[in-house]
Design a protein around this motif. Structure first.
Motif, PDB file in Angstrom:
ATOM      1  N   THR A 110      23.004  15.502   7.531  1.00 31.11           N
ATOM      2  CA  THR A 110      21.598  15.400   7.745  1.00 31.11           C
ATOM      3  C   THR A 110      21.189  16.285   8.744  1.00 31.11           C
ATOM      4  O   THR A 110      21.866  16.314   9.889  1.00 31.11           O
ATOM      5  CB  THR A 110      20.768  14.172   7.576  1.00 31.11           C
ATOM      6  OG1 THR A 110      19.343  14.449   7.875  1.00 31.11           O
ATOM      7  CG2 THR A 110      21.464  13.385   8.975  1.00 31.11           C
ATOM      8  N   HIS A 135      16.464  17.305   6.327  1.00 36.16           N
ATOM      9  CA  HIS A 135      17.345  18.040   5.430  1.00 36.16           C
ATOM     10  C   HIS A 135      18.733  17.292   4.966  1.00 36.16           C
ATOM     11  O   HIS A 135      19.297  16.774   6.022  1.00 36.16           O
ATOM     12  CB  HIS A 135      17.839  19.538   5.679  1.00 36.16           C
ATOM     13  CG  HIS A 135      18.709  20.054   4.906  1.00 36.16           C
ATOM     14  ND1 HIS A 135      18.475  20.682   3.614  1.00 36.16           N
ATOM     15  CD2 HIS A 135      19.942  20.620   4.811  1.00 36.16           C
ATOM     16  CE1 HIS A 135      19.264  21.260   2.850  1.00 36.16           C
ATOM     17  NE2 HIS A 135      20.481  21.003   3.895  1.00 36.16           N
ATOM     18  N   SER A 137      22.348  17.372   2.716  1.00 35.96           N
ATOM     19  CA  SER A 137      23.076  18.234   1.908  1.00 35.96           C
ATOM     20  C   SER A 137      24.488  17.654   2.252  1.00 35.96           C
ATOM     21  O   SER A 137      24.993  17.418   3.319  1.00 35.96           O
ATOM     22  CB  SER A 137      22.848  19.609   2.160  1.00 35.96           C
ATOM     23  OG  SER A 137      23.867  20.437   1.670  1.00 35.96           O
ATOM     24  N   GLY A 147      20.435  20.039  -2.417  1.00 40.03           N
ATOM     25  CA  GLY A 147      19.862  19.685  -1.244  1.00 40.03           C
ATOM     26  C   GLY A 147      18.481  19.257  -1.201  1.00 40.03           C
ATOM     27  O   GLY A 147      17.556  19.590  -1.822  1.00 40.03           O
ATOM     28  N   ASN A 149      14.904  19.145   1.117  1.00 39.51           N
ATOM     29  CA  ASN A 149      13.977  19.384   2.147  1.00 39.51           C
ATOM     30  C   ASN A 149      13.016  18.681   2.056  1.00 39.51           C
ATOM     31  O   ASN A 149      11.859  18.603   1.275  1.00 39.51           O
ATOM     32  CB  ASN A 149      13.734  20.933   1.902  1.00 39.51           C
ATOM     33  CG  ASN A 149      14.925  21.781   2.213  1.00 39.51           C
ATOM     34  OD1 ASN A 149      15.772  21.541   2.838  1.00 39.51           O
ATOM     35  ND2 ASN A 149      14.833  23.011   1.639  1.00 39.51           N
TER      36      ASN A 149
END
Length: 324
Positions: A110, A135, A137, A147, A149
């Motif tokens: 993160t 974020h 991923s 991912g 956002n």
């Protein structure tokens, strides 16, 4: 936020969350504290409910640094940057949760970026408002991995043990290393999945040699060469090359320039490179790298980097190296 059409079907709600922060005000015990106007260091424990049964919820822990832009007796305006680990409750599953194209693993990295304004209500309590971006991923370790956002508006309270604090070494002199040249050698290992149907994790290696120079109190500039061996490309070629046709070499070599933003033993790393040897054209001709680097000693360092092709994660690199 629907940053690609492949996840637009998942943007159906407004997530809500709760965050608890433990933070410490630097006072000048290290020279870099004064160079960055005495930032705060902290740990953020964050929970977000996506209000979407496909996505579930996310829990994360992120160490961070908060650098002030403007500070007065009753206010503090700052930029906060953090990185850590996150758990996502409902990752992609080909059989039971195939609609979740955002994340295919429970464990993720993160990143957090946030502007914060803290206004004193009392000598110890401040009203906090903020605007940020979270974020999540896994860096293509498992696919699909578009991912998350997650833009956010923040409202909260801060408790300050000491709002006004003693500052020492506010104008600490530049270190002796400024103006000196150094050399780095390193190697890395990473793992990536080729596509959702091939669940094997393929080994990715790199070796790097770089020359650098400490240009001021906060920055190193670097340039170097590196080689890559991504075994997932061999599997990709095996699927797409007709029998009897010679397969191109999947190894790649690149040249790069880079910058390191220094916080004592820790550095934020950014590189931009071009492939000068790439017989198999599996990606763009250029690549980027973002990461964190830590010097355990003056000689030995470790790093965790995210290698990127045109905004898409390629692999997370776990690196060890030496400064010569």
């Amino acid at each position: 936020m629907a940053h690609t059409t492949a996840i637009r079907h998942l943007v159906t709600s407004h997530p809500t969350g709760l965050e608890i922060n433990l933070q410490r005000q630097t006072t000048g015990s290290a020279p870099w504290h004064g160079w960055y106007k005495f930032p705060k260091l902290g740990l953020a424990l964050t929970y977000y409910d996506f209000h979407n049964p496909v996505l579930g919820y996310a829990v994360s822990a992120s160490p961070y640094i908060s650098k002030p832009f403007s500070r007065g007796p009753r206010h503090d305006f700052s930029l906060r940057m953090g990185a850590g680990l996150a758990y996502l409750s409902n990752p992609y599953n080909q059989d039971t949760n195939h609609k979740n194209t955002i994340a295919s693993s429970a464990l993720n990295a993160t990143l957090q970026l946030r502007f914060e304004y803290d206004y004193a209500l009392t000598p110890h309590v401040g009203l906090l408002v903020g605007l940020g971006l979270n974020h999540y991923s896994n860096g293509a370790t498992t696919k699909p991995n578009f991912g998350v956002n997650l833009p956010s508006v923040v409202l909260g309270l801060n408790y300050h043990e000491l709002r006004s604090f003693a500052q020492v070494n506010a104008n600490a002199p530049a270190p002796m290393e400024v103006g000196q040249t150094f050399f780095n050698v390193s190697t890395s290992v990473g793992f990536k999945q080729r596509n959702p149907s091939d669940r094997q994790k393929y080994l990715v290696n790199s070796v790097t040699a770089a020359v650098g120079r400490r240009v001021n109190r906060k920055s190193n500039l670097l340039a170097g060469v590196e080689g890559f061996y991504d075994r997932s490309l061999k599997a990709q070629l095996a699927d797409t090359t007709r029998a009897g046709i010679k397969q191109p070499d999947v190894k790649k070599a690149g040249v790069f320039v880079g910058h390191e933003l220094l916080f004592g033993q820790l550095a934020f790393v950014s590189h931009f490179g071009f492939y000068v040897y790439a017989p198999y054209k599996s990606s763009t001709a250029y690549y980027e790298r973002l990461g964190l680097k830590y010097h355990f000693t003056n000689f030995l360092f470790g790093a965790v980097d995210l290698k990127i092709h045109r905004g898409a994660a390629d692999v997370i690199e776990f690196k060890v190296g030496a400064k010569l």
